[in-house]
Design an enzyme around this catalytic site. Structure first.
Site, PDB file in Angstrom:
ATOM      1  N   GLY A 263       0.826  -1.205   0.000  1.00  0.00           N
ATOM      2  CA  GLY A 263       0.000   0.000   0.000  1.00  0.00           C
ATOM      3  C   GLY A 263       0.862   1.257   0.000  1.00  0.00           C
ATOM      4  O   GLY A 263       0.650   2.157  -0.796  1.00  0.00           O
TER       5      GLY A 263
ATOM      6  N   ILE B  70      -0.627  -5.373   5.227  1.00  0.00           N
ATOM      7  CA  ILE B  70      -0.417  -4.908   3.847  1.00  0.00           C
ATOM      8  C   ILE B  70       0.869  -5.500   3.278  1.00  0.00           C
ATOM      9  O   ILE B  70       1.476  -4.954   2.362  1.00  0.00           O
ATOM     10  CB  ILE B  70      -0.437  -3.368   3.763  1.00  0.00           C
ATOM     11  CG1 ILE B  70       0.645  -2.744   4.641  1.00  0.00           C
ATOM     12  CG2 ILE B  70      -1.803  -2.847   4.165  1.00  0.00           C
ATOM     13  CD1 ILE B  70       0.782  -1.215   4.438  1.00  0.00           C
TER      14      ILE B  70
ATOM     15  N   THR C 112       3.288  -6.388   5.487  1.00  0.00           N
ATOM     16  CA  THR C 112       4.305  -6.008   6.467  1.00  0.00           C
ATOM     17  C   THR C 112       4.555  -7.088   7.508  1.00  0.00           C
ATOM     18  O   THR C 112       5.590  -7.072   8.158  1.00  0.00           O
ATOM     19  CB  THR C 112       3.840  -4.741   7.196  1.00  0.00           C
ATOM     20  OG1 THR C 112       2.481  -4.952   7.604  1.00  0.00           O
ATOM     21  CG2 THR C 112       3.883  -3.541   6.271  1.00  0.00           C
TER      22      THR C 112
ATOM     23  N   GLY D 178       0.706   1.021  13.103  1.00  0.00           N
ATOM     24  CA  GLY D 178      -0.196  -0.126  13.132  1.00  0.00           C
ATOM     25  C   GLY D 178       0.069  -1.052  14.307  1.00  0.00           C
ATOM     26  O   GLY D 178      -0.787  -1.238  15.180  1.00  0.00           O
TER      27      GLY D 178
ATOM     28  N   GLU E 289       8.364   2.904   8.129  1.00  0.00           N
ATOM     29  CA  GLU E 289       8.710   4.051   7.298  1.00  0.00           C
ATOM     30  C   GLU E 289      10.119   4.580   7.475  1.00  0.00           C
ATOM     31  O   GLU E 289      10.687   5.180   6.565  1.00  0.00           O
ATOM     32  CB  GLU E 289       7.661   5.155   7.511  1.00  0.00           C
ATOM     33  CG  GLU E 289       6.369   4.739   6.839  1.00  0.00           C
ATOM     34  CD  GLU E 289       5.141   5.495   7.295  1.00  0.00           C
ATOM     35  OE1 GLU E 289       4.683   6.354   6.561  1.00  0.00           O
ATOM     36  OE2 GLU E 289       4.633   5.201   8.393  1.00  0.00           O
TER      37      GLU E 289
HETATM   38 MO1  MOS Z   1       2.124   5.190   5.507  1.00  0.00          MO
HETATM   39  S1  MOS Z   1       2.609   6.479   3.967  1.00  0.00           S
HETATM   40  O1  MOS Z   1       1.671   6.312   6.717  1.00  0.00           O
HETATM   41  O2  MOS Z   1       0.681   4.446   4.972  1.00  0.00           O
END
Ligand code: MOS
Length: 704
Positions: A239, A475, A477, A518, A671
């Site tokens: 995503g 997603i 991950t 998450g 990230e």
């Molecule tokens: Mo990430 S760009 O905060 O889904």
């Protein structure tokens, strides 16, 4: 903060969904078996601004296998049209090129696509404006940038800059970039009119970072109560932010499903359509000024950003927000100015804000290190803030220096300082004399966030299994695996006794898989539910008992500033004749709290670094401003790093636990791997060639 005792936490467990994925049995959005499906293909505007005057649908409708053609002229009103990105087919106005203006529903995807091309459209075209430039006279200060203040000022930057011994005053630019998850945005919508006691019921199989977010956004648009809609997404093929919110294709699919009287509507965007519909990273023009004394101590820092949004909906990105916390300086200012253009709406792309912003900051810091004659690590160490410069709060764990030292050790950074200074280029030459070789580093940061509001339910079954339900997303991950590990440790049971259920609005509300928040958000919730379950039902519960609870408040959030940190190290080789750039080595050292799953964590980090490499050397969307569309709208023309580009890539993390962030002690790692990575590549290329590239991506022509 009461921590949980790690048993499974930290293990490099195999993905629980791994075999289903590699054997092709894991269901992605488009693949869910539904009866008697129809297929949707969109008609898109071929002008960038104006109005649809007519749409001739006869040819399309006459085609065998076409079920229906819908247009801006015959689509029923939505209950809520406030969101102008999502409110498709509500009026004939065209706001950007590629906007949906109609769609064909057909028995096969091929028929739908062919028929969509047969719809004849006439427009009243207006002159559009899609070019971001620093000299635009309509730049404005947005009310906020993704929830942060647009501007900040501390001290007196102007005076301090004038008085500084050493200054850097440069402009850095980053291009438009588009998210390209492997699984394109796709969904299946089913509208049943009399499903629940005469009430309509919508089922949406979607490729999304948050099933509940999709439902809460879309249900009101169709005048539905939440319980009249179900969103399902057990597996998602990536995503990177673009699936963090529903987009216009979801609305179009549900509109079509309402039309087909119960027949499911399958809708997959083509790769090309994604470039117009699902968001993108804004281009940026960033003016950085650094002032320092002769010892490299920062005395002034200003970061002024120009970026873009769309005229139909404001998305203003927080590009300079990391600058507010990164280094110590008595005088600092940051600002964001935005141009609203006749373009599609930008949106999240992995570490939105931090990624382009820290690119500029970390290249500027490299320039300052050169100007001061300091090693870039030493420069950063000297400017390390004791507390968060913005809030004044102590750090929950700022271990940037440890990352830099540990990374330098593993990378072999000290070899760099042993140079004899007699080489033709700064770094050195390869043994065959053909390649200029250099090394560079950059720092990284990303906030540690825990979103409130998720709920988790734990049910103990007659089969002696704890079923743990939360409407979270995986997603790609590793959520399936990580949350199962957390649940087992929180319940203090064997991992085989836990059955996790996620990816469905049937399960309790969960926040989006975004902002690297998450696992922190859902994990905190599961731990709270496990503790409450044990308190209510003991360690030997009766079959059938259950507990539901919500994410608890974390009082430490008011006390501590919580951020992850990292340091990237890169070796670059640039061919002396052709300018070909190769990156033989990338190493990232991170401080992200405790690892939940060492295997999926490493994947997240090297995945982020790979995306940073891609940003540095390849990714660039070209908008043809004569027509307002992105020309590089496929993987042949929008280049992304592939296996051949990625050579020796390694990530590791400090052995630590953040005792303030959540009961797992983990800060999230989705990230931070991309943040700063492009700067490290640029800094290594400078070291190799002496050419300072400030406009991404770095291509051969820029280093020759
Ligand atoms: Mo990430 S760009 O905060 O889904």
């Amino acid at each position: 903060m009461r921590m949980i005792e790690p048993g499974y936490l930290g293990n490099p467990m195999e993905r629980l969904d791994g075999s289903a994925k590699v054997t092709g049995t894991a269901l992605y959005a488009f693949e869910h078996p539904v009866e008697n499906p129809t297929y949707l293909h969109a008609v898109q505007a071929t002008v960038a601004l104006g109005r649809v005057v007519s749409m001739k649908t006869e040819l399309a409708e006459a085609l065998q296998g076409v079920v229906a053609v819908i247009t801006v002229f015959d689509t029923p009103r939505l209950a809520d049209t406030e969101d102008r990105e999502l409110s498709v087919l509500q009026d004939p106005a065209v706001h950007f090129r590629g906007q949906f203006i109609g769609a064909v529903i057909a028995e096969t995807p091929e028929t739908a696509r062919h028929a969509a091309g047969l719809v004849q459209v006439e427009y009243d075209e207006l002159p559009h404006d899609s070019e971001l430039r620093a000299d635009r006279d309509d730049l404005y200060a947005p009310e906020d940038v993704n929830g942060f203040a647009a501007d900040t000022t501390d001290g007196d930057v102007e005076s301090a800059f004038v008085a500084a011994d050493v200054t850097i005053d440069q402009t850095y630019t980053t291009p438009l970039e588009h998210n390209n998850p492997m699984e394109p945005h796709a969904c299946i919508a089913i509208w049943e009119d009399d499903a629940k006691g005469g009430r309509a019921c919508v089922t949406l199989y979607d490729s999304t970072q948050g099933v509940h977010v999709v439902r809460e956004t879309l249900a009101p648009m169709f005048g539905l109560e939440l319980e009249q809609m179900r969103v399902v997404a057990p597996h998602v093929g990536g995503g990177f932010g673009s699936k963090g919110s529903p987009h216009a294709h979801n609305v179009l699919a549900i509109l079509a499903a309402r039309r087909t009287a119960g027949r499911p509507v399958k809708f997959a965007l083509t790769r090309q359509q994604m470039f117009a519909i699902v968001g993108y990273r804004t281009s940026t023009i960033q003016h950085l000024r650094l002032g320092a004394n002769t010892h490299g101590l920062l005395t002034a820092m200003s970061h002024d950003v120009i970026e873009q949004t769309s005229k139909i909906k404001e998305y203003a990105e927080q590009t300079a927000v990391a600058t507010r916390i990164m280094y110590a300086t008595p005088n600092r200012s940051t600002s964001h100015r935005v141009a609203a253009l006749d373009v599609a709406v930008p949106f999240w792309m992995r570490a939105p804000g931090e990624t382009p912003g820290m690119y500029a900051v970390e290249v500027a810091m490299d320039e300052l290190a050169v100007a001061c004659g300091l090693d870039p690590i030493e420069l950063r160490v000297r400017n390390e803030p004791e507390v968060d410069p913005e809030s004044g709060k102590p750090w929950s764990g700022r271990n940037l220096i440890d990352c830099m030292y540990a990374g330098a050790e593993r990378f072999g950074w000290k070899d760099r300082s042993r140079r004899d200074g007699r080489r033709p280029v700064r770094g050195g030459l390869s043994p065959d004399g053909n390649w200029m070789v250099g090394t560079g580093m950059a720092a990284a940061t990303y906030p540690a966030m825990t979103n409130p509001g998720s709920k988790a339910r734990i049910v103990f079954g007659a089969d002696r299994i704890y079923t743990v339900q939360i409407g979270a997303a995986d997603i790609g991950t590793g959520t399936w695996t990580a949350l199962t590990q957390i649940a087992a440790d929180a319940l203090e049971c064997h991992i085989e006794e836990v059955r996790l259920q996620i990816g469905d609005t049937t399960f309790p509300f969960a926040t989006v898989a975004g902002g690297s928040a998450g696992i922190s958000s859902w994990g905190s919730t599961i731990v709270a539910a496990a503790r409450q379950f044990r308190a209510e039902h003991s360690a030997t519960p009766l079959a059938g008992v259950e507990t539901t609870t919500e994410t608890p408040e974390n009082p430490d959030e008011d006390v501590y500033s919580m951020h992850s940190f990292g340091a990237h190290f890169v070796e670059a080789r640039v061919h002396r004749e052709t300018g070909e750039i190769r990156i033989p080595r990338m190493l990232g050292a991170f401080s992200i709290g405790r690892a939940i799953n060492a295997k999926t964590l490493r994947s997240q980090l090297i995945g982020g670094m790979t995306m940073g490499l891609s940003m540095a050397l390849h990714e660039e969307s070209f908008r043809d401003n004569r027509f307002g569309h992105v020309m590089t709208h496929d993987l042949a023309s929008y280049h992304i790093s592939t296996n051949a580009d990625v050579q020796d890539i390694e990530a590791f993390w400090l052995d630590e636990t953040d005792a303030h962030v959540n009961p797992m002690g983990s800060r999230g790692a989705g990230e931070i791997g991309i943040v700063g990575a492009a700067a490290a590549v640029v800094n290594a290329i400078y070291d190799a060639t002496g050419v300072r590239v400030r406009d991404l991506p770095v291509t051969a022509d820029k280093v020759l």
